[in-house]
Structure formats: structure tokens, C-alpha cells
Design an enzyme around this catalytic site. Structure first.
Site, PDB file in Angstrom:
ATOM      1  N   CYS A  95       0.789  -1.301  -0.098  1.00  0.00           N
ATOM      2  CA  CYS A  95      -0.214   0.058  -0.090  1.00  0.00           C
ATOM      3  C   CYS A  95       0.845   1.273  -0.154  1.00  0.00           C
ATOM      4  CB  CYS A  95      -0.791   0.013   1.313  1.00  0.00           C
ATOM      5  SG  CYS A  95      -2.244  -1.440   1.169  1.00  0.00           S
ATOM      6  N   HIS A 355      -9.291   2.725  -2.246  1.00  0.00           N
ATOM      7  CA  HIS A 355      -7.684   2.493  -2.069  1.00  0.00           C
ATOM      8  C   HIS A 355      -7.290   1.506  -3.288  1.00  0.00           C
ATOM      9  CE1 HIS A 355      -4.264   1.355  -0.116  1.00  0.00           C
ATOM     10  NE2 HIS A 355      -4.572   0.373   0.556  1.00  0.00           N
ATOM     11  N   CYS A 385      -0.512   2.215   6.519  1.00  0.00           N
ATOM     12  CA  CYS A 385      -0.337   0.883   7.084  1.00  0.00           C
ATOM     13  C   CYS A 385       0.383   0.125   5.870  1.00  0.00           C
ATOM     14  CB  CYS A 385      -1.326   0.213   8.135  1.00  0.00           C
ATOM     15  SG  CYS A 385      -2.795  -0.164   7.038  1.00  0.00           S
ATOM     16  N   GLY A 387       0.943  -3.919   4.373  1.00  0.00           N
ATOM     17  CA  GLY A 387       1.100  -5.400   4.551  1.00  0.00           C
ATOM     18  C   GLY A 387       2.222  -5.977   5.110  1.00  0.00           C
TER      19      GLY A 387
END
Length: 399
Positions: A95, A355, A385, A387
Site C-alpha cells: 500500500c 484504495h 499502514c 501489509g
């Protein structure tokens, strides 16, 4: 000979609208074509810049395979009509891929190795599934209990954060509703206009009776995610999707999406040479790791680190784009760090806007760049955040 650190300036920042996956406006649009549109739109913002001065294109993508594989950065640069001399590299930090691409591009300039760089992100969650087409985890992950968190689905990590930080279902749903409310208000006020480039979409419509296929073109200019019919009552009716007695639902989680964003980063010398107006200065970037099973809390470690590098206090931040992977983790970060809710996602976040994984960092960087200028603010941050247990944060200053 050592080189003096120099400033890196953003002179163009744009993004496509964000489409809903897998049945939204971009369901049949290739991600490399979305990237091409974003790159071309960024270049159009600085017509005086000679494209031959661009040295490299760094593009973030979380699942770089299939339609967005084969080094989508280089392919996108070539299809966008950039000179053959412009390189291309695809980077993956899940991300935070798009934000990492921007930080890497800025670093090349800051250490004097480049003068003009492209930074971007792209993701099609309609065409490429979240785990990829052939997920294969290392068996060692399952051999030891301490490794199991690596294999946790994102939803389960959100449930763990909700339990550990005591974030209630009611608070998560209220946060989600506010995300939609802010996004809708920003759309009505036209606040996304400066950062968004419209995308022309071809639609082929079969006529079975005539045995013909007609082709129609429509322009997509607005994010598809924000919903006017969102309500606390409706959100409360949704069932948990990751744990039978959990609190994380589709309504208080980020939307799966398609989109791309692109920025152009240059040195001060290039500003003078091509008479360019800087939009923002790249200030700092930090990444920190956390236990994979509570990956959503990553920003609470990355934000203080980025502030320390920048030499800033937290209250110096005027605008914070905190990626809303889940309401649970967003609220945990907000409360743990004592962030001002009014400064966090003033125009809504990923719960409403979507997202598109590896594109989000570049997309939200474009949001910050234009919001700082529009509202005459000084410092902005993009954070999320990541993964497998990470947090990333980047700080920008209005130039």
C-alpha cells in the site's frame, strides 16, 4: 567527492478519478493505460519542461503482474510518448508503493544523481486480484506460531487492532460515515478538481439483433466511491466479514479500486532553467516495521520517525492524509498519537474514496500538494499502514 544534499521540488501532481472495483468505470481499462493518462496529465502541467531531461520513472504497484506486470513503469513511460531515454522501474511496498516511488525519486534528486524524475503509482483491482493470480506463501510461515501473522488477511489484522486498541463497532461506523460525508462535501465544492485528470473510457455495446457492436465514449471525471445513501443505520446492518463476532465490515473498510497518480520532481536548477513554479518541497520519508498481525498500527511508528527526520513537531502538520485501510486501524492511530481529527483526511479517505493499493501513495500525495496550496497551509503528510507489518509516512511543504 561527496555531493551536497539539495532540495527536491514537486512541479506537477495529478491523478485519475478512482473507480470502484470490480464493476466500476475502469473495469475494462488496463492499468498501464491509466498510468499513461496520469503521466501525460502530469507532463501537461509543465509544458515548458523538456521531456528529454527526465531521467527515470519510478512507479509503485502492489501486485505487479498480468496487465500491470512486465515492468509497468517502463511500458507506461513508452506508451505515454516519453523519449526512449527515460528509464522505468516498478517498485512494490504494497500500500505504500506509490509513496515509496515518490520518496525514491526525490532521493535521486536530493543526492545529485538526477535532475528530473517521474514518480507514480498504479493499480487495477478489477483486473488483478488482491493476492495475485497465483499466490504462494513460504511454508516456513506456517511452521512457527510467531510467523503466522505474515499470513493473516488484512481484515483479520484490523480485527486484532480493534480488539487490542478497544475500537468499538459504533466508532468504526461513525468514522466511516464521516469519511463519506467529507468526500461528498469536497466533491460538491469542487475541491478535487485541481488534482484530478479526466479519463476517456471506450464502451463496446453489442446489439445481438443486428449482430453489431457499437462503440461509445464517456468521460470519467469524478471518484465513484462516495455514497450519498450512507447512514449509521445502514452501516449497522452490515455483517462482519472477517470474524464471526468481529466488528470490521465492508462498510467500515476501504473500497477495492482502480486508479493511478503521477508527480514530477525536479531540482532547483531545473526550476530556474525552465522557469517552473514549484508546488511543494519533499521534506522527509520514513518506514517502520510492526508485528504483521497488527499491521494497521504501522503509521503510529512511521509518523514520529518522519517528523524527527524533518525536525518538526507533530502540531506543525496542517494536513494529514492517513490512508483509511480500515476504520479500526485509522482510529487506533489517531488516538494513540493524539492526531487532530480535523486535520486528518479533511476531504474523506479510502473508506469513501477508495484504495487502489500501490497507487494510493501517489494519489494522496497529489491531494496534499494541491490542498496545501488551495488552503494556504504549510506542511502536509501522507501516511499508511502496509501489509506484512509496516507503516510509511512522507512529509511535504508548500513551496
Amino acid at each position: 567527492m561527496s555531493k551536497q544534499i539539495q532540495d527536491a521540488y514537486i512541479v506537477a501532481a495529478t491523478r485519475t478519478p478512482i473507480g470502484k472495483a470490480p464493476k466500476g468505470a475502469f473495469r475494462n481499462v488496463r492499468p498501464d493505460d491509466l498510468l499513461v493518462r496520469a503521466l501525460q496529465a502530469a507532463l501537461a502541467q509543465v509544458p515548458s519542461l523538456d521531456p528529454k531531461t527526465i531521467e527515470d520513472a519510478i512507479v509503485g504497484c502492489a501486485i505487479p503482474e498480468a496487465e500491470q506486470g512486465l515492468n509497468v513503469a517502463r511500458i507506461g513511460a513508452l506508451l505515454a510518448g516519453l523519449p526512449n531515454t527515460v528509464g522505468g522501474v516498478t517498485v512494490n511496498r504494497f500500500c505504500a508503493s506509490g509513496l515509496t516511488a515518490l520518496a525514491m525519486a526525490a532521493d535521486r534528486i536530493r543526492v545529485g544523481e538526477a535532475e528530473v524524475m517521474l514518480a507514480a503509482g498504479v493499480e487495477s483491482m478489477s483486473m488483478v486480484p488482491m493476492m495475485g493470480n497465483k499466490p504462494s506463501m513460504n511454508p516456513a510461515i506456517f511452521a512457527k506460531d510467531e510467523n503466522l501473522g505474515i499470513a493473516y488477511g488484512m481484515g483479520m489484522t484490523a480485527e486484532k487492532v480493534a480488539q487490542t486498541w478497544k475500537v468499538s463497532r459504533e466508532d468504526q461506523d461513525a468514522f466511516a460515515l464521516e469519511s463519506h460525508r467529507r468526500a461528498l462535501a469536497a466533491q460538491v465544492a469542487g475541491e478535487f478538481a485541481d488534482e484530478t485528470c479526466p479519463v476517456e473510457v471506450l464502451e463496446r455495446i453489442p446489439d445481438l439483433a443486428k449482430g453489431e457492436v457499437s462503440v461509445a465514449t464517456r468521460t470519467v471525471s469524478q471518484d465513484e466511491g462516495p455514497r450519498k445513501d450512507t447512514s449509521l443505520e445502514g452501516l449497522a446492518k452490515l455483517r462482519p466479514v472477517f470474524a464471526a463476532k468481529g466488528s470490521v465490515t465492508a462498510g467500515n473498510s476501504s473500497q477495492t479500486s482502480d486508479g493511478a497518480g503521477a508527480l514530477i520532481v525536479v531540482s532547483e536548477r531545473i526550476l530556474r532553467q525552465f522557469d517552473l513554479k514549484p508546488l511543494a518541497r519533499f521534506v522527509s520519508f520514513s518506514v517502520r516495521g510492526v508485528p504483521p498481525e497488527i499491521m494497521g498500527i504501522g503509521p503510529k511508528e512511521a509518523i514520529p520517525a518522519a517528523l524527527k527526520v524533518a525536525g518538526l513537531k507533530q502540531d506543525a502538520l496542517d494536513w494529514i492524509e492517513l490512508n483509511e485501510a480500515f476504520a479500526a486501524q485509522s482510529l487506533a492511530v489517531l488516538r494513540d498519537l493524539g492526531l487532530d481529527p480535523a486535520k486528518v483526511n479533511p476531504m474523506g479517505g479510502a473508506i469513501a474514496l477508495g484504495h487502489p493499493l500501490g497507487a494510493t501513495g501517489a494519489i494522496r500525495a497529489a491531494t496534499v500538494v494541491h490542498a496545501l496550496r488551495r488552503r494556504n497551509l504549510r506542511y502536509g503528510m501522507v501516511t499508511m499502514c502496509v501489509g506484512t507489518g509496516m507503516g510509511a509516512a512522507g512529509i511535504l511543504e508548500r513551496a
